[in-house]
Write a protein that holds these residues in place. Sequence first.
Motif, short mmCIF file in Angstrom:
data_model
loop_
_atom_site.label_atom_id
_atom_site.label_comp_id
_atom_site.label_asym_id
_atom_site.label_seq_id
_atom_site.Cartn_x
_atom_site.Cartn_y
_atom_site.Cartn_z
N GLY A 1 0.80 -1.23 0.00
CA GLY A 1 0.00 0.00 0.00
C GLY A 1 0.82 1.27 0.00
O GLY A 1 1.61 1.53 -0.90
N ASP A 2 0.66 2.03 1.07
CA ASP A 2 1.19 3.38 1.07
C ASP A 2 2.70 3.43 1.25
O ASP A 2 3.34 4.39 0.86
CB ASP A 2 0.48 4.17 2.15
N TYR A 3 3.27 2.39 1.85
CA TYR A 3 4.73 2.35 1.94
C TYR A 3 5.32 2.20 0.56
O TYR A 3 6.30 2.84 0.21
CB TYR A 3 5.16 1.20 2.85
N LEU A 4 4.67 1.37 -0.24
CA LEU A 4 5.06 1.20 -1.62
C LEU A 4 4.95 2.53 -2.36
O LEU A 4 5.86 2.94 -3.09
CB LEU A 4 4.14 0.16 -2.25
N ALA A 5 3.83 3.23 -2.13
CA ALA A 5 3.60 4.49 -2.82
C ALA A 5 4.73 5.47 -2.54
O ALA A 5 5.27 6.10 -3.45
CB ALA A 5 2.26 5.09 -2.39
N ILE A 6 5.12 5.57 -1.27
CA ILE A 6 6.10 6.59 -0.93
C ILE A 6 7.49 6.21 -1.42
O ILE A 6 8.28 7.05 -1.85
CB ILE A 6 6.09 6.89 0.59
N VAL A 7 7.80 4.92 -1.43
CA VAL A 7 9.11 4.51 -1.92
C VAL A 7 9.21 4.72 -3.43
O VAL A 7 10.21 5.21 -3.94
CB VAL A 7 9.40 3.03 -1.55
N THR A 8 8.13 4.40 -4.14
CA THR A 8 8.18 4.64 -5.58
C THR A 8 8.25 6.13 -5.87
O THR A 8 8.98 6.57 -6.76
CB THR A 8 6.94 4.04 -6.27
N LEU A 9 7.52 6.92 -5.08
CA LEU A 9 7.60 8.38 -5.23
C LEU A 9 9.04 8.83 -5.05
O LEU A 9 9.57 9.63 -5.81
CB LEU A 9 6.69 9.03 -4.20
N GLY A 10 9.67 8.27 -4.02
CA GLY A 10 11.07 8.60 -3.76
C GLY A 10 11.96 8.21 -4.92
O GLY A 10 12.85 8.96 -5.31
N PHE A 11 11.70 7.05 -5.49
CA PHE A 11 12.50 6.59 -6.62
C PHE A 11 12.40 7.58 -7.78
O PHE A 11 13.40 7.94 -8.39
CB PHE A 11 12.00 5.20 -7.03
N GLY A 12 11.18 8.03 -8.05
CA GLY A 12 10.99 9.03 -9.11
C GLY A 12 11.79 10.29 -8.84
O GLY A 12 12.45 10.83 -9.73
N GLU A 13 11.75 10.74 -7.58
CA GLU A 13 12.48 11.96 -7.23
C GLU A 13 13.99 11.75 -7.33
O GLU A 13 14.72 12.63 -7.77
CB GLU A 13 12.11 12.39 -5.81
#
Lengths: 353, 555, 406
Positions: free
Chosen positions: B340-352
């Motif tokens: 869920g949201d842990y995945l979301a934030i890590v992928t967001l981080g990867f993009g950044e």
Amino acid sequence: MLRNWTQRVTLTDIIVWALGILILIGVIWGSIVTLNTGKYSTSTWIDLTITGLALGGVYALIALGYTLVYGILRMINFAHSEVFMSGPFTATFAAQALIALGWWNTYPILSLVIVMLVSAAVSASIAILLERIAYRPLRHAPRLVPLITAIGASFFLQYTFRGLYGSGLKPFPDMEIFSGFWLIGTVRIFKTQAVAILGAFIMMLVLYTIVQRTKIGKAMRSVSEDKEVAALMGINVDRVITTTFALGGISAGIAGILYLLLFPVAHFFMGFFPGLKAFTAAVLGGIGNVPGAFLGAMVLGLLESVGPSLFLDGLGIPAPNQLKDAIAFTILVFILIFRPSGLLGERLTQAKA
Amino acid sequence: METNTSFSWKEFVKAGLLGGAVAVLLSLVGMVAAFSGRYIVSGVFTMGQVLFIAPILLSTYAALRRNRQLTNSNLFMAGLLSGLVGSAILALLVLIGSMVNLRAMLINASPELYGILTFGRGTGLGIVILLGLGLLIGAAAAGFLLLPDRIRHALTQAIIWVLLIGLLRDLIVTVSFRWGPLSSIVRQLFAVSGLTIIGALILFLLVGGVSYWRWGRPKRDAAESFNQQRPAARWLTIGITGLILLFLPLILGTFFSEILDNVSMYILMGLGLNIVVGFAGLLDLGYVAFFAIGAYTIGILTSPELGIATMSWWEALPFALLASFLAGFVLGLPVLKMRGDYLAIVTLGFGEIVRLLVLSDWLRPWLGGSQGIQRIAQPSIGPLVLNTQQELYYLFLIGLGLVAFIAWRLKDSRLGRSWMALREDEDVAMAMGINHVSTKLLAFATGALFSGLAGAIFAAKLTSVYPHSMNFLVSINVLSLIIIGGMGSIPGVFIGALVLIAAPDLLREFAEFRYLVYGALLVVMMLTRPEGLWPEKRRQLELHEEEPAVVPAAD
Amino acid sequence: MFKRSYALLALLVIAGMALAACGPAASAFECTDALGCVTVGPGEPIHLAYAMVISGADETLGVDSRNGVEVAISQKGQVLGHDIQLTGEDEGCSAEGGQAAGTKLAADPTIVAVFGTSCSSAARVAVPLLSQAGFAIISASNTAPDLTEAGNENNHPGYLRTAHNDEIQGAAAAQFAFEELGVTQAATIHDGSLYAEKLQEVFATTFEEMGGTITTTEAVDPNGTDFKGALTSIAATEPEFIYMPIFVNAGSLITRQAKEVPGLEEVRLMGADGMFSPDLVEGAGDAVEGLFLSSPDLASFGPEYQSTFLPKYEEMFGTEPISVFHAHGYDAANMVFAAIEQVAVQDPDGTLHIPRQALRDALYATKDFKGLTGNLTCTPTGDCADPKIAVYESHPGQFPPDRIWP
């Protein structure tokens, strides 16, 4: 939750651990090299640490709102960054009016309270409206649907405020009582920094107390556990959720004023990036966990402030501060590899055995 | 309130307040004034006026519709009340504005705005006119409701079309320049701004007439009718659509080809993200990273600027695809256990992280830093270099056809079913013997591959890449379009991209308010159709299965 | 659905044909211009367009320039008896946005000239498209040197700008720092934008050529709030001077925070025209004292800016200028008006013919044009900004700041 694959070590586990260890080695190696160069003195490191904690305080104040809503509704309130922007953006006008009245520096505490009230009122109303219009009808929709309305609402609010107040910068006036610093030994602590750190800590305590000790907090916890059962128990779920949003809004409004004391420029885009950071902090600490959000924010603030100089400077990487978010996110991945549900785990309620 | 003949006036006051509040908001964010020079029908009424009249009208009409059982005279009374309250809110704004300088805070509360709201008649008379207009709006709403269904339908259609065509005047006229003799005819219908009165009348009667004539024929949902067609007919539909797509850029010119290119690019990315989010249920907020990796690989390998390699676009393409595919794996590994949201934030981080690395001074010698990479090669077929929007459109079309086909085949394959099983319940899926590691990694990698392809064509289209193009908003756009279209649904991706990418591009007038409208659109669409515009069958079933089970919240 | 639209279209066509029969008669004017002419019928407006960033994080830049153009249009009223119509596209401050805006505008043959783009990245993609379409293109805020460098593939016919080429401004700043202030140790900060990065690079090159030393180059996030980390890194290299050609938001925060970082209290800061704004003075508060800013030399026309332009701007938009390139936009618009008046041919019935190549030539030939940003003279490659750069010293609550050099 037992899964058979966690009981034996697989190749992927090894790769992931290797990745984690690689990050760790990089961090330690960079730090040792930097410290050996002696480019920065001890007092510089302390300065950076305090800066990081103050920044963490700001993130914490926003992250608390995220986490509170998440804890109850299990949804990422993406528009919380706009709730955070709307209050203080409006409050700059109140501050200008107070200056015009001549109250700003003669009755600083009263002025600050007025400004905070204005900011909290606006933020809370926006948060409540947001819940009413964009989230409540979708409470039973698939998880990603309210995320999209939240994103939509976020755009809408940003550009509504841009339309209302314009896209220029709105300066927040300096306050004499908060200018200057205290000298403790050779360490300088700016009064605004102290306010941010203390403010975040107090806010965390207040929210934690509300959630843990009050009647409404009890209702919030039970709604968080199971909405349907809570409703059967005679809890007015809608009212509890509205209260949660209002609390989140109030904390965002107050957070915004503390933010402006530290970084005194308001504009319609001011919520977006701090909001993303706060969201990250909330996840880092264990989303839905009030002390976790505080801890996560402090860690994030420290990483951003100290990280580039400590980890990268010694390695001869030019313009290391450009990469501060990259460092923060890398460490985030590192932490989540070993603690997949954040530093303190995710629960609004206390962990149960 | 007690009997059927009297009515609950509160509801209509509320409706009026709501309509008035929206009208005031549209005025204060500057839309009314910005569109006040924009005639719908030249010399008759402007879009600005539509913007403050329509909210009151619609809100009044909606309230009346909910109370259809009222007697006619009561309906009229209710309409008048609601309209009056709505316009009174606007009048209040004008009144306050004329006494206090609101502009110190609200920059759009300008004398110009008051002038528009009062039809240029000054505060006193203007307010009277405004209130009168409110009564008129109320009466119109009530009258409209009392019309026979058939006429009302025809009128609605006619009004919508006149508004739309009037609003799209610039666009239509611009495109019409390509149509030779037709061009001057089309332009006769339009004035410098909006339709001419005659043009509007023709359009009004035409649409109204056609719609009146067609009344009563069975209406079918596009999605449903497509699904109900027999295979042969379905292929025919696809074939015809394909033919139209093939000739589209020739008819519509560069302007539309540009929009088509952008839409295609987002569809490519959408199809990829649809695998990750829609099929496998993994929330990815950093999807732009793979797009960036595809685009930058092409840039690095083809641009003579960096002096690393000067391949042709076609030679570099496999590397770009491979790089993004591998990046999908690399991202997939550490997030295997996250939900869920842990995945979301890590992928967001990867993009950044990817964005920051391509922007950084550190990697500048290899990635171009903030100055980006220019002089990127464009694909060529024999001697023909694909460099115009029309030519690149065909490249997009080929890529799109390929990717859509793969996605469609994957969906019902063993892998596709494994993805969906994981999405529904990870633990059960694993218990059923699905290898969650390879399944998840393949979802990330396949999604990344499609995005990398989009990035590669993007680099060729622009002949340059900049770090600023690789921002978080791209990920948000792609995610929004697949959910608007209907998560997990392949046709939904196409529809979503058309609505979210093409529509804002077409409404040039809204450029400044693009995100405002975009945001409102996202909210409204999700509220009205949470399952998406063209939902996946399986998912729609689920959603409707769930509904009766829901316990209404206590109040 | 489809059937209905087709029927509609067919009927429209028939109805239109009937109307077309009574269209206006052809005019006697014959266009000999290499790029063709724009014909503006009697009562029709002259169509100008903009391609600027008007949404997203960088929107203040574009909205402000566009406001400048609109002030000019409003003051001008009519050109040769025709109203002026301004439409536009958002270029999003990005290459892909530039391509979209450029393509769309290029498809409209009624456009005479385009104001834009706001960002150089957008310009590199949009300008070739607009140039191909025959428009005159004037940017109010592109500063990348390659756009007006003779022989560079990013230099296109018909492109001009009223903003300063980075080469000029960066070099002037270096000269001021080394010769006027006498500093030899300087650090630079950029924000990852093309503008700031290029400007600091030119500054650094010139400064080192003169014999100075660049102690370090730091980069910050333009949307960031806390810059003490970067400033601390800079402080460790002990510069005497920091050059930070960034924008108002980050600029005002850095100006404040520099005063709070040990070792930087006495270091002089300098920004460029991207920070030359009243918002900076308000945002930075007392810390603005002593901040140097480079900007076009305002000395010759200061009064007009204060007495005429600003009140008009505030009346029209309800706010002070929100960024820094509004005056450049205003000047660009007036240059276009002057050029149209010079080259347009008017029929007795009021029909206007604007030859495109002649319009471009007239713009390139602009000489000693009295604008808000100085005396504009265009070079053959399109650099029109007054080459005189002045340096200003800021004081709290005061705008414009004091001109101190040269």
